[in-house]
Motif scaffolding. Structure first.
Motif, PDB file in Angstrom:
ATOM      1  N   ASP A 352       0.834  -1.269   0.013  1.00  0.00           N
ATOM      2  CA  ASP A 352      -0.061   0.202  -0.109  1.00  0.00           C
ATOM      3  C   ASP A 352       0.658   1.306   0.076  1.00  0.00           C
ATOM      4  O   ASP A 352       1.199   1.817   0.970  1.00  0.00           O
ATOM      5  CB  ASP A 352      -1.025   0.004   1.128  1.00  0.00           C
ATOM      6  CG  ASP A 352      -1.868   0.932   1.212  1.00  0.00           C
ATOM      7  OD1 ASP A 352      -2.043   1.445   0.054  1.00  0.00           O
ATOM      8  OD2 ASP A 352      -2.755   1.228   2.299  1.00  0.00           O
ATOM      9  N   GLU A 387      -3.827   8.329   1.724  1.00  0.00           N
ATOM     10  CA  GLU A 387      -3.991   7.806   2.992  1.00  0.00           C
ATOM     11  C   GLU A 387      -4.971   8.559   3.846  1.00  0.00           C
ATOM     12  O   GLU A 387      -5.365   8.205   4.559  1.00  0.00           O
ATOM     13  CB  GLU A 387      -2.840   7.175   3.617  1.00  0.00           C
ATOM     14  CG  GLU A 387      -2.103   6.184   2.801  1.00  0.00           C
ATOM     15  CD  GLU A 387      -2.806   4.908   2.837  1.00  0.00           C
ATOM     16  OE1 GLU A 387      -3.861   4.848   3.200  1.00  0.00           O
ATOM     17  OE2 GLU A 387      -2.268   3.999   2.309  1.00  0.00           O
ATOM     18  N   HIS A 507      -1.710  -1.037   6.153  1.00  0.00           N
ATOM     19  CA  HIS A 507      -1.253  -0.011   7.209  1.00  0.00           C
ATOM     20  C   HIS A 507      -0.725  -0.655   8.454  1.00  0.00           C
ATOM     21  O   HIS A 507      -0.809  -0.134   9.661  1.00  0.00           O
ATOM     22  CB  HIS A 507      -2.607   0.641   7.521  1.00  0.00           C
ATOM     23  CG  HIS A 507      -3.438   1.369   6.495  1.00  0.00           C
ATOM     24  ND1 HIS A 507      -4.432   2.071   6.684  1.00  0.00           N
ATOM     25  CD2 HIS A 507      -2.969   1.523   5.239  1.00  0.00           C
ATOM     26  CE1 HIS A 507      -4.941   2.314   5.498  1.00  0.00           C
ATOM     27  NE2 HIS A 507      -3.877   2.284   4.603  1.00  0.00           N
TER      28      HIS A 507
HETATM   29 ZN   LIG Z   1      -3.914   2.446   2.497  1.00  0.00          ZN
END
Ligand SMILES: [Zn+2]
Length: 560
Positions: A352, A387, A507
């Motif tokens: 991510d 994010e 995360h």
């Molecule tokens: Zn993310």
């Protein structure tokens, strides 16, 4: 192009394209064969991923590390033959935050280092042998019982989470049955479209989410007022030392019982004017559970913590990286692809979303190395601020393509804001996003754009052997294609295998290079390259959904 002009030109185009495309460009099958050969046999995608994750490391928005990633990707895109590689500023975003030092130990009854990771935007602090209190409050009333008892204390905030044996595999791929269910899924036009009018289960989930957000805001405010020295939260998922960690929560001056007001104007920890934040860390679940159980047994527990962080507030802007492969006869028209360059700070932002970034950069390299000349310009965009709320892509769309105006006050339920477009809105064929981990591509979400199905069907069929041919009418959310979809542009996210995205990497401190399988990454880059190339070569742009706000929502569902 208007309908009349289209009919006048149709015959000429048909004849012209038959002659010119055959003479100057390889057939679709030849081009895809070249793309597959380059992408599957001479891949550079893992080298790119390693530089972004191992060398540059975590890339929190607003930090010098993200700026370095912006500059490195710009230079790398230039090196592989892209043109006009550049940074585009957006903002102001707010201040960046870099961790400079962290130590955490239990000091009573035994000395033991704590498995903990600071939450972003936590301020500097040092506490020595501070008493730990377990605040297991599930309501505002329970929280009130701790009033006057927490000054200078370290708080364990929240319940124990049960750790279960791993009978189920943590990594999954979509099965044939899953894919069939997705292919058969009704489009969003057959589902309720009025915000808030979802199924009873979805409504309950939303109510629960709001309740927990309200309690979180109340807690943050309470701890700050009470003079808590440090907050330790249980990692929200994972075990075995893996810690899921994002931003610190901020106290609010708003009435925390007024959810609507908080929702709209909540203070963000990256705001330059954010109130003082109580230092916070997420704790690995086994460690957290032990501390809580010791306190529950009546044992006295103390900890020492030292946190050093640097706030960056010289330049409150953030940057997207963009670069192009110029088109030929349709060079004023654009096909876009992208992923987000920013990450959370606990791991190295590999799945991510360095994975998506590396795939997009590799797709550009593949097209260049295969010597293919797209008719439309292909533009890669590496976003930031994703994010924290898709900020980078939203700013780009607003600046270059269009924006959706707010719903006028007093408008009936279900009204959507009108879209105001810029000239480039008409010139974008499609945007393709990759941001659901490092799993290979299994197909594409139509995002309710049923007309695109017939276009994608034969293209993805060429990748049936790589397992990527599923087309679902369904929507997916949570990432940057939404910024395009919001203003009526064809924005797509690919269907991807989850692998360990939700169980382990999303995360977390385990979002690292080693969690991205090479074969999945190569497959994704190859298909991304083919999809943008085929889109760039098509005579017509990708069909669009009706512009939001120009047509009443289909099958409206009444609010209950
Ligand atoms: Zn993310």
């Amino acid at each position: 192009m208007s309908f009349t002009r289209y009919t006048h030109l149709a015959a000429a185009l048909l004849l012209g394209s038959a002659l010119s495309t055959q003479a100057q460009t390889p057939s679709q099958a030849d081009a895809v064969a070249k793309i597959r050969d380059e992408g599957l046999n001479r891949s550079q995608v893992m080298r790119t991923l390693s530089y972004l994750t191992d060398v540059i490391g975590p890339r929190l928005t607003g930090t010098p590390a993200l700026r370095r990633a912006n500059e490195w990707t710009r230079d790398e895109l230039t090196r592989i033959g892209c043109q006009n590689a550049r940074l585009e500023a957006w903002g102001p975003f707010g201040r960046g935050w870099t961790l400079r030092g962290f130590e955490a130990s239990m000091t009573t009854p035994q000395v033991r280092p704590l498995e903990a990771f600071p939450k972003a935007w936590s301020p500097n602090t040092e506490v020595k042998d501070a008493e730990v209190v377990w605040v297991n409050a599930q309501s505002v009333a329970e929280l009130e019982k701790f009033r006057g008892k927490l000054r200078g204390k370290v708080v364990l905030s929240g319940p124990i989470r049960e750790v279960k044996p791993h009978f189920e595999p943590e990594a999954t791929r979509l099965t044939e049955k899953d894919l069939l269910r997705m292919a058969d899924s009704p489009g969003p036009e057959d589902k309720p479209v009025v915000p808030g009018a979802q199924t009873p289960e979805a409504q309950e989930r939303q109510r629960q989410r709001r309740r927990s957000l309200m309690l979180a805001a109340t807690r943050a405010t309470f701890y700050q007022q009470e003079g808590v020295a440090f907050i330790l939260d249980p990692s929200r998922a994972g075990d075995g030392g893996n810690i899921f960690v994002q931003q610190a929560s901020v106290a609010t001056t708003l009435d925390t019982t007024n959810m609507e007001a908080m929702w709209r104007s909540g203070v963000k920890p990256w705001d330059k004017s954010a109130p003082t934040i109580v230092p916070q860390a997420a704790v690995g679940i086994e460690t957290y559970n032990r501390l809580a159980r010791m306190l529950d047994q009546g044992e006295r527990v103390t900890v020492s913590l030292r946190l050093q962080a640097e706030f960056h507030d010289q330049d409150l802007n953030a940057y997207n990286t963009l670069a192009e492969l110029p088109g030929t006869d349709k060079k004023d028209e654009v096909v876009m692809l992208g992923g987000h360059l920013d990450s959370w700070h606990g791991g190295t932002g590999a799945t991510d979303n360095a994975a998506g970034v590396a795939v997009c950069m590799e797709a550009m390299r593949i097209l260049k190395a295969a010597g293919l000349q797209p008719r439309r310009t292909i533009r890669v965009a590496l976003w930031s601020g994703e994010e924290q709320g898709l900020y980078g892509s939203e700013a780009y769309v607003k600046q270059h393509l269009g924006e959706r105006l707010p719903v006028p006050a007093g408008a009936p339920a279900g009204t959507v804001g009108r879209v105001v477009t810029k000239p480039d809105h008409a010139k974008l064929s499609a945007y393709y996003n990759l941001d659901n981990g490092a799993g290979k591509i299994r197909g594409i979400y139509l995002q309710g754009n049923e007309a695109a199905r017939a276009v994608f069907r034969p293209w993805l069929h060429m990748f049936k052997d790589l397992g990527a041919s599923t087309i679902t009418a369904d929507n997916t959310g949570g990432t940057d294609h939404l910024s395009f979809d919001e203003v009526g542009l064809p924005g797509f996210q690919f269907i991807q295998d989850d692998l360990e995205y939700f169980t382990r990497t999303h995360h977390s401190t385990q979002d690292v290079y080693d969690r991205a399988p090479t074969e999945d990454m190569k497959q994704a880059a190859t298909i991304m390259a083919a999809m943008v190339y085929l889109t760039a070569m098509r005579d017509e742009p990708i069909p669009r959904k009706p512009l939001p706000g120009t047509k009443p929502a289909a099958k409206p569902v009444r609010r209950s």
